[in-house]
Design a protein around this motif. Structure first.
Motif, PDB file in Angstrom:
ATOM      1  N   UNK A  11     -15.039   4.716  -0.282  1.00 23.38           N
ATOM      2  CA  UNK A  11     -13.820   5.464   0.017  1.00 23.38           C
ATOM      3  C   UNK A  11     -13.469   6.322  -1.203  1.00 23.38           C
ATOM      4  N   UNK A  12     -13.162   7.580  -0.974  1.00 31.31           N
ATOM      5  CA  UNK A  12     -12.824   8.482  -2.065  1.00 31.31           C
ATOM      6  C   UNK A  12     -11.409   8.181  -2.551  1.00 31.31           C
ATOM      7  N   UNK A  13     -11.288   7.618  -3.758  1.00 26.01           N
ATOM      8  CA  UNK A  13      -9.956   7.329  -4.290  1.00 26.01           C
ATOM      9  C   UNK A  13      -9.542   8.348  -5.354  1.00 26.01           C
ATOM     10  N   UNK A  14     -10.318   9.419  -5.499  1.00 34.11           N
ATOM     11  CA  UNK A  14      -9.930  10.477  -6.414  1.00 34.11           C
ATOM     12  C   UNK A  14     -10.576  10.378  -7.787  1.00 34.11           C
ATOM     13  N   UNK A  42      -6.148   8.808  -4.933  1.00 37.78           N
ATOM     14  CA  UNK A  42      -5.929   8.941  -3.497  1.00 37.78           C
ATOM     15  C   UNK A  42      -5.880   7.534  -2.894  1.00 37.78           C
ATOM     16  N   UNK A  43      -4.704   7.110  -2.530  1.00 41.20           N
ATOM     17  CA  UNK A  43      -4.561   5.779  -1.925  1.00 41.20           C
ATOM     18  C   UNK A  43      -4.684   5.935  -0.416  1.00 41.20           C
ATOM     19  N   UNK A  54      -2.097  -1.680  -6.142  1.00 39.20           N
ATOM     20  CA  UNK A  54      -1.870  -2.331  -4.849  1.00 39.20           C
ATOM     21  C   UNK A  54      -0.952  -1.463  -4.008  1.00 39.20           C
ATOM     22  N   UNK A  55      -1.269  -1.291  -2.749  1.00 44.12           N
ATOM     23  CA  UNK A  55      -0.318  -0.653  -1.839  1.00 44.12           C
ATOM     24  C   UNK A  55       0.000  -1.645  -0.733  1.00 44.12           C
ATOM     25  N   UNK A  56       1.291  -1.900  -0.531  1.00 39.58           N
ATOM     26  CA  UNK A  56       1.777  -2.845   0.469  1.00 39.58           C
ATOM     27  C   UNK A  56       2.460  -2.087   1.594  1.00 39.58           C
ATOM     28  N   UNK A  57       2.298  -2.590   2.809  1.00 37.78           N
ATOM     29  CA  UNK A  57       3.030  -2.000   3.926  1.00 37.78           C
ATOM     30  C   UNK A  57       3.532  -3.084   4.868  1.00 37.78           C
ATOM     31  N   UNK A  58       4.606  -2.746   5.600  1.00 34.85           N
ATOM     32  CA  UNK A  58       5.252  -3.700   6.503  1.00 34.85           C
ATOM     33  C   UNK A  58       4.627  -3.551   7.892  1.00 34.85           C
ATOM     34  N   UNK A  59       3.900  -4.576   8.312  1.00 37.24           N
ATOM     35  CA  UNK A  59       3.192  -4.498   9.580  1.00 37.24           C
ATOM     36  C   UNK A  59       3.932  -5.205  10.711  1.00 37.24           C
ATOM     37  N   UNK A  60       4.985  -5.970  10.382  1.00 37.04           N
ATOM     38  CA  UNK A  60       5.798  -6.619  11.409  1.00 37.04           C
ATOM     39  C   UNK A  60       7.008  -5.741  11.731  1.00 37.04           C
ATOM     40  N   UNK A  61       7.819  -6.159  12.708  1.00 38.55           N
ATOM     41  CA  UNK A  61       9.061  -5.440  12.989  1.00 38.55           C
ATOM     42  C   UNK A  61       9.891  -5.367  11.714  1.00 38.55           C
ATOM     43  N   UNK A  62      10.419  -4.201  11.411  1.00 41.02           N
ATOM     44  CA  UNK A  62      11.077  -3.980  10.129  1.00 41.02           C
ATOM     45  C   UNK A  62      12.258  -4.911   9.894  1.00 41.02           C
TER      46      UNK A  62
END
Length: 315
Positions: free
Chosen positions: A33-36, A131-132, A245-253
């Protein structure tokens, strides 16, 4: 038990990640994956020059194994460029504890009580170099955490409540992971395992730990590790290195605690359930030992039957 190898995938696109990898809910190493240009640009000298001189709060330990439960480290503050210089050295010319002390930075928001960590805010110049991958919609983004560690640093085994990508930019890491299904073998205190030395555990204190299935991988510069929520992980920096690290919310907010700026608080329903269990334990203490043991086992069996077994039956 021999550790299982974390599956590797090459030339991953957003579509292939979302379609083929993400639904499995298992860790995966993404290669190609191209991360820059950060891989070649983020030398010690470059980080010192373009990372700025703002103060950062760091962990400093006299030993490589950092233990968050017993707090075998101290917090200290250094200008970012000075921290990078020291962290990259095996033997320190200037030090807090001893000349071979270990450093670890988990970047925080400008005001940790109110602001999340975001590399674009805290390190805007460096953020232009990376590039994340955005394998989620913008409204699901939670944080992007800048991490730097001395060679040899081992972090405590813990779980996160959000899905995340660990983007390894420089240096190498060894990562050991455990499935959420083995939570009963990991001897938890909060979100962390009491077993500090996972390679040589004290089998008298932690007899079930050896039964937990290990998954293992090694990350090189440019590799990305997908860590699904609730998967336990222990990370060892084989070299001085930098990661994001990049975190994201995958459940109902609405499930997430709005006061959580670190992204490590249990979802609101889970936190409520744990409070109820704590109250139940306190009530059971009113009984003699034989009765406490009996009714505790009854409650545990009921919980398993109504949640885990029910979920397995429906699937």
């Amino acid at each position: 038990m021999e550790p299982a190898k974390v599956e590797e995938y090459t030339d991953v696109t957003e579509e292939s990640f979302i379609t083929d990898i993400y639904p499995r809910r298992k860790p995966a190493v993404l290669k190609g994956v191209d991360i820059g240009p950060c891989i070649s640009k983020w030398t010690v000298e470059y980080l010192c020059e373009y990372g700025g001189k703002n103060d950062v709060k760091i962990h400093v330990s006299a030993t490589p194994q950092m233990d968050f439960i017993s707090k075998n480290f101290v917090y200290r503050t250094l200008p970012f460029n000075e921290f990078v210089r020291r962290a990259s050295e095996d033997i320190k010319k200037e030090f807090f504890l001893n000349e071979d002390e270990k450093y670890y930075l988990r970047a925080l928001g400008d005001d940790p009580r109110k602001d999340i960590a975001d590399i674009h805010t805290q390190f805007p110049v460096l953020a232009c170099d990376i590039n994340i991958p955005e394998y989620f919609t913008p409204d699901r983004f939670f944080s992007s955490v800048f991490r730097i560690g001395s060679a040899g640093v081992q972090l405590w085994t813990h779980y996160d409540v959000m899905d995340n990508l660990l983007v390894q930019v420089t240096g190498r890491k060894r990562v050991v992971l455990f499935s959420p299904e083995d939570v009963d073998k990991l001897y938890l205190k909060g979100d962390k395992s009491l077993v500090l030395d996972i390679d040589h555990p004290d089998e008298d204190k932690y007899p079930l730990f050896r039964q937990a299935r290990r998954y293992e991988c090694r990350l090189s510069p440019g590799d990305i590790l997908f860590i699904p929520a609730l998967w336990f992980h222990s990370v060892v920096s084989l070299d001085f290195g930098v990661a994001v690290n990049v975190f994201w919310r995958h459940l109902d907010l609405e499930i997430y605690d709005p006061r959580d700026t670190y992204g490590n608080r249990d979802p609101i329903p889970a936190a409520r359930a744990q409070q109820i269990v704590d109250r139940a334990v306190k009530v059971l203490e009113e009984l003699p030992q034989e009765y406490r043991d009996f009714y505790a086992r009854c409650l545990a069996a009921r919980l398993l039957d109504k949640t885990v077994n029910k979920a397995e039956d429906s699937s």
